[in-house]
Design a protein around this motif. Structure first.
Motif, PDB file in Angstrom:
ATOM      1  N   LEU A  55      11.882  40.811 -14.652  1.00  0.00           N
ATOM      2  CA  LEU A  55      12.937  41.699 -14.840  1.00  0.00           C
ATOM      3  C   LEU A  55      12.262  43.071 -15.284  1.00  0.00           C
ATOM      4  CD1 LEU A  55      15.764  42.280 -15.306  1.00  0.00           C
ATOM      5  CD2 LEU A  55      15.907  41.074 -17.410  1.00  0.00           C
ATOM      6  N   VAL A  56      11.292  42.945 -16.079  1.00  0.00           N
ATOM      7  CA  VAL A  56      10.790  44.169 -16.763  1.00  0.00           C
ATOM      8  C   VAL A  56      10.278  44.810 -15.476  1.00  0.00           C
ATOM      9  CG1 VAL A  56       8.607  45.001 -17.673  1.00  0.00           C
ATOM     10  CG2 VAL A  56       9.603  43.372 -18.801  1.00  0.00           C
ATOM     11  N   ARG A  57       9.592  44.432 -14.407  1.00  0.00           N
ATOM     12  CA  ARG A  57       9.392  45.273 -13.132  1.00  0.00           C
ATOM     13  C   ARG A  57      10.713  45.728 -12.429  1.00  0.00           C
ATOM     14  NH1 ARG A  57       5.806  40.940 -12.397  1.00  0.00           N
ATOM     15  NH2 ARG A  57       6.783  39.962 -11.078  1.00  0.00           N
ATOM     16  N   THR A  58      11.744  44.954 -12.608  1.00  0.00           N
ATOM     17  CA  THR A  58      12.937  45.400 -11.702  1.00  0.00           C
ATOM     18  C   THR A  58      13.761  46.209 -12.593  1.00  0.00           C
ATOM     19  OG1 THR A  58      13.571  43.117 -11.091  1.00  0.00           O
ATOM     20  CG2 THR A  58      15.334  44.692 -11.138  1.00  0.00           C
TER      21      THR A  58
ATOM     22  N   GLY B 210      18.706  51.089   2.858  1.00  0.00           N
ATOM     23  CA  GLY B 210      17.520  51.319   2.889  1.00  0.00           C
ATOM     24  C   GLY B 210      16.475  50.359   2.150  1.00  0.00           C
ATOM     25  N   ILE B 211      15.244  50.844   2.231  1.00  0.00           N
ATOM     26  CA  ILE B 211      14.285  49.888   1.196  1.00  0.00           C
ATOM     27  C   ILE B 211      13.239  50.861   0.823  1.00  0.00           C
ATOM     28  CG2 ILE B 211      12.804  49.486   3.368  1.00  0.00           C
ATOM     29  CD1 ILE B 211      13.408  47.107   0.373  1.00  0.00           C
ATOM     30  N   GLY B 212      12.620  50.637  -0.593  1.00  0.00           N
ATOM     31  CA  GLY B 212      11.761  51.358  -1.215  1.00  0.00           C
ATOM     32  C   GLY B 212      10.568  50.440  -1.809  1.00  0.00           C
ATOM     33  N   LEU B 213       9.697  51.241  -2.347  1.00  0.00           N
ATOM     34  CA  LEU B 213       8.656  50.511  -3.012  1.00  0.00           C
ATOM     35  C   LEU B 213       8.279  51.402  -4.136  1.00  0.00           C
ATOM     36  CD1 LEU B 213       6.402  48.231  -3.468  1.00  0.00           C
ATOM     37  CD2 LEU B 213       4.870  49.784  -1.938  1.00  0.00           C
ATOM     38  N   ALA B 214       8.295  50.715  -5.316  1.00  0.00           N
ATOM     39  CA  ALA B 214       8.115  51.509  -6.617  1.00  0.00           C
ATOM     40  C   ALA B 214       6.882  50.973  -7.240  1.00  0.00           C
ATOM     41  CB  ALA B 214       9.177  51.239  -7.781  1.00  0.00           C
ATOM     42  N   ILE B 215       5.781  51.783  -7.832  1.00  0.00           N
ATOM     43  CA  ILE B 215       4.551  51.564  -8.297  1.00  0.00           C
ATOM     44  C   ILE B 215       4.457  52.225  -9.673  1.00  0.00           C
ATOM     45  CG2 ILE B 215       2.112  51.316  -8.216  1.00  0.00           C
ATOM     46  CD1 ILE B 215       2.433  51.580  -5.303  1.00  0.00           C
ATOM     47  N   SER B 216       4.446  51.554 -10.848  1.00  0.00           N
ATOM     48  CA  SER B 216       4.725  52.082 -12.190  1.00  0.00           C
ATOM     49  C   SER B 216       3.646  51.508 -13.190  1.00  0.00           C
ATOM     50  CB  SER B 216       6.190  52.245 -12.648  1.00  0.00           C
ATOM     51  OG  SER B 216       6.603  50.781 -12.827  1.00  0.00           O
TER      52      SER B 216
ATOM     53  N   ASP C 269       0.233  45.533 -16.972  1.00  0.00           N
ATOM     54  CA  ASP C 269      -0.418  45.994 -15.731  1.00  0.00           C
ATOM     55  C   ASP C 269       0.806  46.685 -14.907  1.00  0.00           C
ATOM     56  OD1 ASP C 269      -2.705  44.394 -16.107  1.00  0.00           O
ATOM     57  OD2 ASP C 269      -1.841  42.509 -15.367  1.00  0.00           O
ATOM     58  N   ARG C 270       0.275  47.668 -13.829  1.00  0.00           N
ATOM     59  CA  ARG C 270       1.116  48.100 -13.281  1.00  0.00           C
ATOM     60  C   ARG C 270       2.109  47.346 -12.599  1.00  0.00           C
ATOM     61  NH1 ARG C 270      -0.329  53.746 -12.902  1.00  0.00           N
ATOM     62  NH2 ARG C 270       1.097  53.663 -10.950  1.00  0.00           N
ATOM     63  N   ASP C 271       3.245  47.703 -12.230  1.00  0.00           N
ATOM     64  CA  ASP C 271       4.411  46.854 -11.638  1.00  0.00           C
ATOM     65  C   ASP C 271       4.408  47.371  -9.963  1.00  0.00           C
ATOM     66  OD1 ASP C 271       4.902  45.531 -14.078  1.00  0.00           O
ATOM     67  OD2 ASP C 271       6.054  47.268 -14.541  1.00  0.00           O
ATOM     68  N   ASN C 272       4.762  46.610  -9.170  1.00  0.00           N
ATOM     69  CA  ASN C 272       4.890  46.857  -7.911  1.00  0.00           C
ATOM     70  C   ASN C 272       6.105  46.068  -7.429  1.00  0.00           C
ATOM     71  OD1 ASN C 272       2.108  48.156  -7.029  1.00  0.00           O
ATOM     72  ND2 ASN C 272       1.646  46.253  -8.062  1.00  0.00           N
TER      73      ASN C 272
END
Length: 273
Positions: free
Chosen positions: A15-18, A51-57, A65-68
């Motif tokens: 959920l944190v990544r979401t 559509g679809i997307g990719l998030a890196i944060s 850690d970084r979220d993908n």
């Protein structure tokens, strides 16, 4: 406006990544829909896309850690409402100032997946859960030939933090030919004491030797981002968004935080019907 600032912009680790992914969708909403989705929609008609997307944060919590994340994108707009990701805007009557300058007014509802659960990271062990929820408010945008200026006020309608956020943003779009749009933006985001204390504070019953009690205070984050869109034709488009956030000292001083900045990269594809 920003932000379905997705804001962006965070209770299992999933959920944190979401939340982070949704915040990014928010950040993309204005430049992305303006460039990739709003192509000469005729008055009285509707437009929608998938559509679809990719998030890196990277979030500021210690050792996180970084979220993908993959992000499904849903877009719909007509003369009265615009929906993109977790954000919906009701369009109010605008005001034409000159032929090249106007004010736009909107009511906003935004779902924020922010928060965490005890145990998401070691620094959060023993902390009570912090939940996200629905935020509601209003936005105004001054569109002109020099730079678009927007202001947005949102309050926590779910009553979890009882907080408020105010965003002031400047942005400008440039188009190259019929395919490319580039939109840099600069924003200041004020978060009130209740918001900062809820997400970054440490209560007396949560304190331990490496996590002292901390009472959050209101503060202002500074955000800089740039979005690019490439439209292959009226149906197909791709986007890229880069964002860096300088955290308010009131957040940076929290014992839950080990960095002074956040950053994110997101890209994706939208099919407009």
């Amino acid at each position: 406006m920003r932000s379905f600032h997705l804001s962006v912009t965070k209770s299992s680790s999933v959920l944190v990544r979401t939340m982070t992914a949704s915040a990014l969708v928010v950040g993309l909403s204005m430049p992305f829909t303006a460039g990739a989705a709003e192509e000469e929609r005729a008055e009285g008609t509707s437009s929608w896309g998938l559509g679809i997307g990719l998030a890196i944060s990277q979030q500021p919590y210690t050792d996180m850690d970084r979220d993908n994340d993959a992000i499904p994108l849903i877009y719909f707009e007509n003369d009265y409402v615009e929906i993109f990701g977790p954000r919906a805007e009701i369009k109010l009557p605008g005001l034409d100032i000159t032929e090249s300058s106007e004010l736009e007014f909107n009511l906003v509802v935004d779902y924020d997946f922010g928060g965490y659960e005890e145990g998401d990271e070691r620094i959060l062990d023993g902390m009570d859960d912090r939940d996200g929820g629905f935020w509601a408010g209003a936005a105004v945008t001054w569109e002109n030939e020099v730079v678009d200026v927007s202001a947005e006020w949102l309050a926590d309608a779910s009553g979890n933090s009882d907080g408020q956020r105010v965003t002031l943003e400047l942005e400008r779009s440039w188009e190259w030919g019929e395919h490319i749009t580039l939109t840099p933006r600069l924003a200041a985001v004020w978060q009130d004491q209740k918001y900062v204390d809820y997400y970054f504070g440490v209560r007396s019953d949560e304190a331990r030797f490496d996590r002292p009690t901390y009472d959050g205070k209101s503060g202002i984050n500074t955000e800089f981002g740039i979005s690019g869109n490439y439209r292959f034709d009226r149906h197909h488009s791709v986007f890229l968004d880069l964002e860096a956030v300088r955290l308010a000292s009131e957040i940076e001083d929290s014992p839950l935080v080990d960095r002074s900045t956040e950053n994110s990269v997101s890209f994706g594809y939208l099919y407009r019907f």
